[in-house]
Write an enzyme that holds these catalytic residues in place. Structure first.
Site, mmCIF file in Angstrom:
data_model
loop_
_atom_site.group_PDB
_atom_site.id
_atom_site.type_symbol
_atom_site.label_atom_id
_atom_site.label_comp_id
_atom_site.label_asym_id
_atom_site.label_seq_id
_atom_site.Cartn_x
_atom_site.Cartn_y
_atom_site.Cartn_z
ATOM 1 N N THR A 140 -152.360 -12.622 38.303
ATOM 2 C CA THR A 140 -151.462 -12.267 39.391
ATOM 3 C C THR A 140 -151.204 -13.485 40.267
ATOM 4 O O THR A 140 -151.595 -14.614 39.916
ATOM 5 C CB THR A 140 -151.989 -11.013 40.140
ATOM 6 O OG1 THR A 140 -151.002 -10.602 41.071
ATOM 7 C CG2 THR A 140 -153.296 -11.263 40.856
ATOM 8 N N LYS A 175 -149.090 -16.864 37.645
ATOM 9 C CA LYS A 175 -148.344 -16.385 36.467
ATOM 10 C C LYS A 175 -147.605 -17.503 35.723
ATOM 11 O O LYS A 175 -147.398 -17.406 34.526
ATOM 12 C CB LYS A 175 -147.360 -15.283 36.864
ATOM 13 C CG LYS A 175 -148.047 -13.974 37.212
ATOM 14 C CD LYS A 175 -147.047 -12.881 37.524
ATOM 15 C CE LYS A 175 -147.774 -11.622 37.992
ATOM 16 N NZ LYS A 175 -146.872 -10.508 38.252
ATOM 17 N N ASN A 228 -148.323 -12.283 32.598
ATOM 18 C CA ASN A 228 -149.242 -11.513 33.446
ATOM 19 C C ASN A 228 -150.455 -11.033 32.661
ATOM 20 O O ASN A 228 -151.312 -10.376 33.232
ATOM 21 C CB ASN A 228 -148.536 -10.338 34.124
ATOM 22 C CG ASN A 228 -148.280 -9.204 33.177
ATOM 23 O OD1 ASN A 228 -148.135 -9.424 31.970
ATOM 24 N ND2 ASN A 228 -148.234 -7.987 33.681
ATOM 25 N N ALA A 264 -134.806 -14.172 43.008
ATOM 26 C CA ALA A 264 -134.747 -14.962 41.767
ATOM 27 C C ALA A 264 -136.029 -15.774 41.610
ATOM 28 O O ALA A 264 -136.037 -16.825 40.992
ATOM 29 C CB ALA A 264 -133.526 -15.875 41.778
ATOM 30 N N ALA A 279 -141.060 -12.784 40.460
ATOM 31 C CA ALA A 279 -140.990 -11.333 40.244
ATOM 32 C C ALA A 279 -139.685 -10.957 39.548
ATOM 33 O O ALA A 279 -139.680 -10.173 38.587
ATOM 34 C CB ALA A 279 -141.117 -10.609 41.583
ATOM 35 N N ALA A 288 -128.546 -21.056 43.817
ATOM 36 C CA ALA A 288 -128.737 -21.900 42.626
ATOM 37 C C ALA A 288 -129.865 -21.362 41.742
ATOM 38 O O ALA A 288 -129.794 -21.438 40.508
ATOM 39 C CB ALA A 288 -129.036 -23.331 43.059
ATOM 40 N N TYR A 294 -145.711 -2.456 46.936
ATOM 41 C CA TYR A 294 -146.104 -1.109 47.343
ATOM 42 C C TYR A 294 -146.934 -1.222 48.614
ATOM 43 O O TYR A 294 -147.282 -2.324 49.043
ATOM 44 C CB TYR A 294 -146.862 -0.375 46.221
ATOM 45 C CG TYR A 294 -148.127 -1.047 45.771
ATOM 46 C CD1 TYR A 294 -148.101 -1.990 44.758
ATOM 47 C CD2 TYR A 294 -149.355 -0.753 46.353
ATOM 48 C CE1 TYR A 294 -149.254 -2.627 44.342
ATOM 49 C CE2 TYR A 294 -150.519 -1.379 45.944
ATOM 50 C CZ TYR A 294 -150.460 -2.318 44.942
ATOM 51 O OH TYR A 294 -151.603 -2.957 44.540
ATOM 52 N N GLY A 342 -143.350 0.072 44.290
ATOM 53 C CA GLY A 342 -143.732 -0.572 43.037
ATOM 54 C C GLY A 342 -145.035 -0.062 42.431
ATOM 55 O O GLY A 342 -145.548 -0.661 41.483
HETATM 56 P P1 ATR Z 1 -142.445 -13.945 43.659
HETATM 57 O O1 ATR Z 1 -143.325 -14.448 42.562
HETATM 58 O O2 ATR Z 1 -143.044 -12.845 44.489
HETATM 59 O O3 ATR Z 1 -141.051 -13.622 43.200
HETATM 60 P P2 ATR Z 1 -141.389 -16.392 44.699
HETATM 61 O O4 ATR Z 1 -141.240 -16.949 43.327
HETATM 62 O O5 ATR Z 1 -141.874 -17.289 45.794
HETATM 63 O O6 ATR Z 1 -142.353 -15.146 44.716
HETATM 64 O O7 ATR Z 1 -139.963 -15.763 45.117
HETATM 65 C C1 ATR Z 1 -139.767 -15.149 46.336
HETATM 66 C C2 ATR Z 1 -138.364 -14.535 46.362
HETATM 67 O O8 ATR Z 1 -138.159 -13.894 47.622
HETATM 68 C C3 ATR Z 1 -137.241 -15.557 46.224
HETATM 69 O O9 ATR Z 1 -136.163 -14.939 45.569
HETATM 70 C C4 ATR Z 1 -136.935 -15.864 47.686
HETATM 71 O O10 ATR Z 1 -135.662 -16.410 47.909
HETATM 72 P P3 ATR Z 1 -135.431 -18.013 47.761
HETATM 73 O O11 ATR Z 1 -135.377 -18.299 46.301
HETATM 74 O O12 ATR Z 1 -134.180 -18.273 48.462
HETATM 75 O O13 ATR Z 1 -136.637 -18.663 48.418
HETATM 76 C C5 ATR Z 1 -137.022 -14.473 48.266
HETATM 77 N N1 ATR Z 1 -137.242 -14.465 49.715
HETATM 78 C C6 ATR Z 1 -138.369 -14.776 50.380
HETATM 79 N N2 ATR Z 1 -138.212 -14.623 51.699
HETATM 80 C C7 ATR Z 1 -136.934 -14.183 51.880
HETATM 81 C C8 ATR Z 1 -136.155 -13.829 53.021
HETATM 82 N N3 ATR Z 1 -136.655 -13.883 54.261
HETATM 83 N N4 ATR Z 1 -134.873 -13.412 52.811
HETATM 84 C C9 ATR Z 1 -134.352 -13.355 51.576
HETATM 85 N N5 ATR Z 1 -135.045 -13.679 50.458
HETATM 86 C C10 ATR Z 1 -136.315 -14.090 50.604
#
Ligand code: ATR
Length: 275
Positions: free
Chosen positions: A61, A65, A86, A127, A130, A154, A220, A241
């Site tokens: 986790t 990952k 995972n 993106a 998760a 992007a 969750y 979730g």
């Molecule tokens: P995870 O493994 O949980 O997906 P991550 O790879 O760090 O964690 O991705 C976090 C996601 O949440 C990304 O899509 C991030 O957007 P950015 O790619 O622009 O960073 C999104 N995210 C985090 N905080 C956010 C916020 N306040 N508003 C909108 N999107 C957010």
């Protein structure tokens, strides 16, 4: 007794030990499943140590990952597409890696929530890791269109480009618009961002929710509450979730043991404990 664990940082909140212990009971499998807090720079070493102790496999986790794939001698197609794993299975010298997050989400939506994905308009918000873990299995259910909307456009474009061939194969339209341009309504909205963790608001307007839409947060507990409340307030059907968690665990259990446990029963039991 065969030994498994979940490796993460943090990991103390993980429900996986409870879920897998219950799966083992219900399927008559003799195994132990623990949890291990892994130093941020110590994942590969922790996997090596667990194998030396005779461990048979592990779940992985946050935040490891993406570090698991290079340790694998065999990587499933979906793990390769996701770029993240995972679960690992140790088999002599072989290390098999898989990613069951996407199939877990799809099972929860289609089986537990009784929503058929084929032909739907889907909005996937986020993106990061998760979102990357679930896009391939979502495409394979043949929705009409999946819009991947992310604060950093992007990243969504890269994720979509990586899945384009699979989408064409399944006749699915994939798009990665700017987040602020996403307004039209969808039958299924999936929050795969960490936005609620930081206390930020929902990054899309309520117009994205078709009346009666299913709105799933991949988290969750308290982390999912903001999104769930927002979805309910705007006429959607909110879902957290927890089902995805149990279903991805059931697929991991199958990957290790060759037996699929009764996941719906375990989900109902877990909800009763947490409510
Ligand atoms: P995870 O493994 O949980 O997906 P991550 O790879 O760090 O964690 O991705 C976090 C996601 O949440 C990304 O899509 C991030 O957007 P950015 O790619 O622009 O960073 C999104 N995210 C985090 N905080 C956010 C916020 N306040 N508003 C909108 N999107 C957010």
């Amino acid at each position: 007794m065969d030994s498994y664990c979940v490796m993460g940082n943090p990991v103390e909140h993980s429900r996986s030990p409870w879920i897998h212990a219950r799966f083992a009971q219900l399927t008559g499998q003799d195994l132990h499943y623990g949890r291990r807090l892994i130093p941020l720079d110590g994942f590969a070493e922790a996997v090596r140590a667990f194998r030396l102790e005779g461990g048979k496999g592990c779940n992985i986790t946050v935040p490891f990952k993406f570090e698991a794939a290079p340790l694998a001698t065999q990587l499933s197609a979906r793990a390769q597409l996701a770029g993240a794993c995972n679960c690992l299975r140790f088999d002599g010298d072989a290390v098999h890696a898989d990613n069951t997050d996407g199939i877990g989400l799809v099972s929860d939506i289609q089986v537990n929530a009784s929503v058929t994905l084929a032909g739907l308009d889907v909005l996937l918000i986020g993106a990061g890791g998760a979102a990357a873990g679930v896009l391939g299995p979502l495409i394979e259910t043949r929705p009409r269109r999946i819009v991947v909307a992310n604060r950093t456009q992007a990243k969504a474009a890269v994720l979509v480009a990586r899945h384009e061939a699979l989408a064409q194969q399944h006749g699915v339209r994939l798009e990665a618009p700017e987040l602020h341009a996403v307004r039209e309504s969808h039958a299924l909205v999936i929050n795969a961002t960490a936005s609620s963790l930081g206390g930020a608001g929902i990054p899309v307007p309520a117009s994205v929710l078709r009346p009666g839409a299913l709105a799933v947060d991949m988290m969750y507990g308290p982390a999912a509450q903001g999104f769930m409340d927002w979805a309910r307030a705007h006429g959607a059907q909110p879902r957290d979730g927890l089902g995805m968690l149990v279903e991805q665990a059931a697929e991991a259990f199958l990957f290790w043991r060759g037996v699929r446990p009764p996941s719906a029963q375990v989900l109902a039991e877990l909800r009763a404990i947490l409510d």
